[in-house]
Scaffold this motif. Sequence first.
Motif, PDB file in Angstrom:
ATOM      1  N   HIS A 156       0.824  -1.215   0.000  1.00 22.87           N
ATOM      2  CA  HIS A 156       0.000   0.000   0.000  1.00 22.87           C
ATOM      3  C   HIS A 156       0.851   1.256   0.000  1.00 22.87           C
ATOM      4  CE1 HIS A 156      -3.729  -2.007   0.044  1.00 22.87           C
ATOM      5  NE2 HIS A 156      -3.593  -2.549   1.227  1.00 22.87           N
ATOM      6  N   LEU A 157       1.903   1.287   0.813  1.00 25.89           N
ATOM      7  CA  LEU A 157       2.724   2.484   0.865  1.00 25.89           C
ATOM      8  C   LEU A 157       3.424   2.734  -0.466  1.00 25.89           C
ATOM      9  CD1 LEU A 157       4.412   2.472   4.390  1.00 25.89           C
ATOM     10  CD2 LEU A 157       2.593   3.945   3.538  1.00 25.89           C
ATOM     11  N   GLY A 160       0.359   2.452  -3.506  1.00 21.45           N
ATOM     12  CA  GLY A 160      -0.752   3.382  -3.321  1.00 21.45           C
ATOM     13  C   GLY A 160      -0.319   4.794  -3.017  1.00 21.45           C
ATOM     14  N   TRP A 161       0.890   4.955  -2.581  1.00 18.86           N
ATOM     15  CA  TRP A 161       1.306   6.310  -2.205  1.00 18.86           C
ATOM     16  C   TRP A 161       2.551   6.746  -2.965  1.00 18.86           C
ATOM     17  CZ3 TRP A 161       4.928   7.394   2.322  1.00 18.86           C
ATOM     18  CH2 TRP A 161       5.138   8.779   2.448  1.00 18.86           C
ATOM     19  N   ALA A 164       2.563   6.207  -6.831  1.00 21.35           N
ATOM     20  CA  ALA A 164       1.443   6.938  -7.424  1.00 21.35           C
ATOM     21  C   ALA A 164       1.597   8.433  -7.220  1.00 21.35           C
ATOM     22  CB  ALA A 164       0.137   6.460  -6.809  1.00 21.35           C
TER      23      ALA A 164
END
Lengths: 361, 294
Positions: A156-157, A160-161, A164
């Motif tokens: 996710h880190l 997603g971050w 992105a």
Amino acid sequence: MKLRDRLVAPARDPLWSAAFAVLAALAVSFAAVLASGKNAPLGFAYLFQGALGGPGPLGETAVKSSVLILTGLSVAVAFTVGLFNIGGEGQLIWGALAAAVAGRALDLPAPLLVPAALLAAAAAGAAWGFIPGALKMYRGVHEVISTILLNWIAIHLVHGWLVAGPLAARGSGSSVSMAGTDPIRAAAWLPRPIAGSRLDLGLPIAVACAAAVWFLLTRLRLGFEWRAVGAGAGAAQASGIPTRLRVCQAMALSGALAGLAGGLLVLGTEHRYPGVFRTGYGFDGIAVALVGGVTAPGVVASGIVFGALRAGATRLQLVGIHPSFAELIQGIAVLLVAAPRLFAPLLVRLRAISRPPGAAP
Amino acid sequence: MSAGLSGVLEFAPPLVLAALGGVLSERAGVVNIGLEGMMRFGAFAAAVGAFFTGSPWLGLACGALAGAAAASAHALLALRYRADQVVSGIALNLVALGLVTFLLETTFGSSGVSPPVPSLPRDASGRTAVAWVALALPALLHFAFTRTALGLRIRATGENPHAAATAGVRVLRLRASCVLGSGVLAGLGGAALSVGIVGQFDARMPAGEGFMALAAMVFGRWTPLGAAGAAFFFAATDAFQRQLSFSLHAADLRLQGIFLALPYALTLLLLAAGAGRIRAPAADGVPYDPEGRP
């Protein structure tokens, strides 16, 4: 005796059960394809052709094998101190990102840039591998849970971050970028010696790491202490080995190997951190390590076998079979390896045949 | 806020069911990492069952059966052949990953999603039946564990199987039943996902929920109420995160990764903070040898 106990000592039996497991898995898969009505012989012919039929396919096999060998080594090193490192996925992701960033940011000539980027990848993976080791040793958190949680956090880190947002390729506007990070400098690319093939420095690097790990585990005192901790932490502690420190060190190395795998993917194949990253190599490392009997040479062998399977699997689509079939074969092989007692009678007979009469067992 | 609450009741049941399955197996002394694979088999079987029979209830039943079948492989390896239980669970997950994708391809000709299948009916407030099951079952299991003789036997088998055997408990048989039961629960959880919530099978299902169920089980200290509570907590943070991403602008959407990572990071922190006091059942993961020394 638990499988885990048996795996810590240098192994001879696992080679037979691993070979048998792979062959049996192939046979079962062959039958499954036949049962589903597809053309099994042609499909498997395509599979082998896709893996071994020429410089192009061999290059694919080499590329995939190198990543699997490294993630397999990562799991094997953790096993040595008695821990299940399921976190290869997260460690690989951080390593890949570090290589992508270093390969872009550092302005160095190729002979310096490639090692630097790979080192960055290994360091990032080492940090992410160290965490679950420390959590287990100093806070009692079971490593299966912590590594799985850390995988999700990494995914996710990073996806997603970071990839992105802050690290996204420039010029992608205000929308969420799917293109990944900026491409790395040309000097950071792993050289490809053969035209028409993606074969690169990855496989020699992976095999060299396997040799180094083997040397560490079997010839160095540190490796001996790790194996002692894996065989029995209480006894190891009692004989003066700093158990908790050793476990953290081993987990750091384990993470470094997985991170290095990510670095190979970025420097050799993707040349950036891609927007859509096919994760799963970390998890497959577990299968590679288990089928390889958790020894360094075994991991190299099973890494090459599974790499070949993956390389050839894309051609299965030519007979209408989804490439994920390779995962199925892999899973069955692991299932069969998980219960060596299933083969115990067979193994005894094989051992008796392969050994001259009168020799020590 | 009620929208948030309904979101939790909608998405929590698969996680709760799987977490309860994990508790059942591990309290009896068998480590079950294969929850993810059992959920996957359950989700797929439920979709297939609902599709071909036209009844979502039969689909649910198929899901439960598939979970049990997968669990039987784990039970066989772990109990009969005394394989390492973590390895067996991982192997199950790997097989589930490849086999279900393969079956999805062969059955529906798709590598992404199945066609829409009949899904569970919803009552006036939009709830399916599984939501109520997810609320009631933890209490039932808690009662069974703490107040019934069977529950006591299960707990004894997980703590000290040799002592339990001396008292007349058929350890291996009881463990096998619990593993099968955990498969039924995990399979139902997967079924709830495909037939209850989404209305079709997605090739990525259950997308890590089985592992989250494991975390919920550890977080909940291997008790039914604790595991269910942890599962609801995870579902709540998930729902919160989803609400947050709806109200964020596109630019802020890039921070989505941080929000997505939050539940996991929080769990890890909490485990690290309180982990010293958490203890798995004493004989969890140790293969039972009837002739071995206690």
